[in-house]
Write a protein that holds these residues in place. Structure first.
Motif, short mmCIF file in Angstrom:
data_model
loop_
_atom_site.label_atom_id
_atom_site.label_comp_id
_atom_site.label_asym_id
_atom_site.label_seq_id
_atom_site.Cartn_x
_atom_site.Cartn_y
_atom_site.Cartn_z
N PHE A 52 48.71 42.53 28.07
CA PHE A 52 48.70 41.54 29.13
C PHE A 52 49.57 41.99 30.31
CE2 PHE A 52 50.12 37.65 31.26
CZ PHE A 52 48.91 37.01 31.46
N SER A 53 50.63 42.72 30.00
CA SER A 53 51.55 43.15 31.06
C SER A 53 50.86 44.12 32.02
CB SER A 53 52.80 43.79 30.45
OG SER A 53 52.46 44.88 29.63
N SER A 99 48.50 42.26 34.22
CA SER A 99 49.22 41.55 35.28
C SER A 99 49.65 42.50 36.39
CB SER A 99 50.45 40.85 34.69
OG SER A 99 50.09 39.95 33.67
N THR A 140 46.66 43.64 38.44
CA THR A 140 46.23 42.56 39.33
C THR A 140 47.16 42.44 40.54
OG1 THR A 140 45.32 41.35 37.43
CG2 THR A 140 45.67 40.11 39.46
N PHE A 141 48.46 42.54 40.30
CA PHE A 141 49.43 42.45 41.39
C PHE A 141 49.24 43.60 42.38
CE2 PHE A 141 53.51 43.46 43.35
CZ PHE A 141 53.83 42.24 43.91
N ILE A 180 40.95 39.06 37.23
CA ILE A 180 41.46 37.89 36.52
C ILE A 180 40.32 37.16 35.80
CG2 ILE A 180 42.53 35.62 36.80
CD1 ILE A 180 44.09 36.81 39.17
#
Length: 235
Positions: free
Chosen positions: A81-82, A85, A88-89, A104
């Motif tokens: 998940f990290s 994330s 995505t950032f 997402i």
């Protein structure tokens, strides 16, 4: 302590597999979109749904360490998940808002859908006689053998695709395939033997049955691995 060691071993394999798959997919499809992270998360979500239904909800009695190694260690390290994330950032930071939103949406929907499919597959396999064909003095755990075959097909399919996209010498490819097949056949066969032992069978009194199960599982997995390699070459 045994539980921690089991999780550490499973996690080390999962992390290596995630790195190889993510790197291979990135070389294949490019780095404009986090395809590698998405793919490992979808595969891990399907497998954790399938194995959670098998090892926990269906109460297949194997040691807690083995469960922890698979579910927490291997699949926990395979999925991430990290990284999702962070990817995505970075997309947002670069101004790629459409790709960020797509990442997402695709990650959440496909991973939840993959878990659901895995759970349905696990429940379907155990619908008839709890996944076991029994007779006087013997048994065939067909549901677990089917799960082994599914795992063998997925591993060989992914390996076949990536080995074509990643630049490796023929010698390294042969070594990787031999190690992959050997480790999978050994672990999946031992898994079945442990299950039979916990059902009251023993090598001393049921040697032919247990060896037959081990060999049958190996032959089925080899056939499925061969099919996965062939299908992967066509993609």
């Amino acid at each position: 302590m045994n539980q921690i060691i089991a999780i550490a071993l499973g996690g080390s394999f999962g992390a290596v597999v995630r790195f190889l798959v993510s790197s291979g997919v990135a070389q294949w499809l490019g780095r404009g979109f986090p395809y590698g992270t998405l793919i490992v998360n979808v595969i891990g979500s399907f497998m954790i749904g399938l194995l959670a239904e098998t090892l926990m909800l269906q109460r297949v009695t194997i040691t807690f360490e083995y469960r922890a190694a698979l579910l927490v260690g291997f699949l926990g390290s395979l999925t991430t998940f990290s990284t999702f994330s962070l990817d995505t950032f970075y997309l947002i930071e670069q101004g790629n808002l459409t790709k960020a939103a797509l990442n997402i949406f695709a990650s959440i929907t496909t991973c939840v859908f993959a878990v659901w499919i895995g759970l349905l597959c696990g429940r379907g396999l155990f619908y008839y006689s709890d996944g076991v064909i029994q007779w006087s003095g013997g048994m065939i755990p067909y549901a677990l053998m089917t799960i082994n075959a599914i795992g063998a097909f997925l591993i060989s399919l992914i390996a076949s695709i990536l080995l074509q996209k990643v630049e490796l010498s023929p010698e390294y490819r042969v070594v990787l395939i031999v190690i992959m097949v050997g480790v999978f056949l050994t672990l999946s066969g031992l898994y079945l033997l442990l299950y039979q032992v916990e059902q009251g069978f023993s090598l001393r009194n049921n040697l032919n049955l247990m060896l037959g199960t081990f060999v049958s599982n190996g032959l089925i997995c080899v056939l499925v691995i061969w099919m996965g390699l062939l299908v992967g070459r066509q993609i």
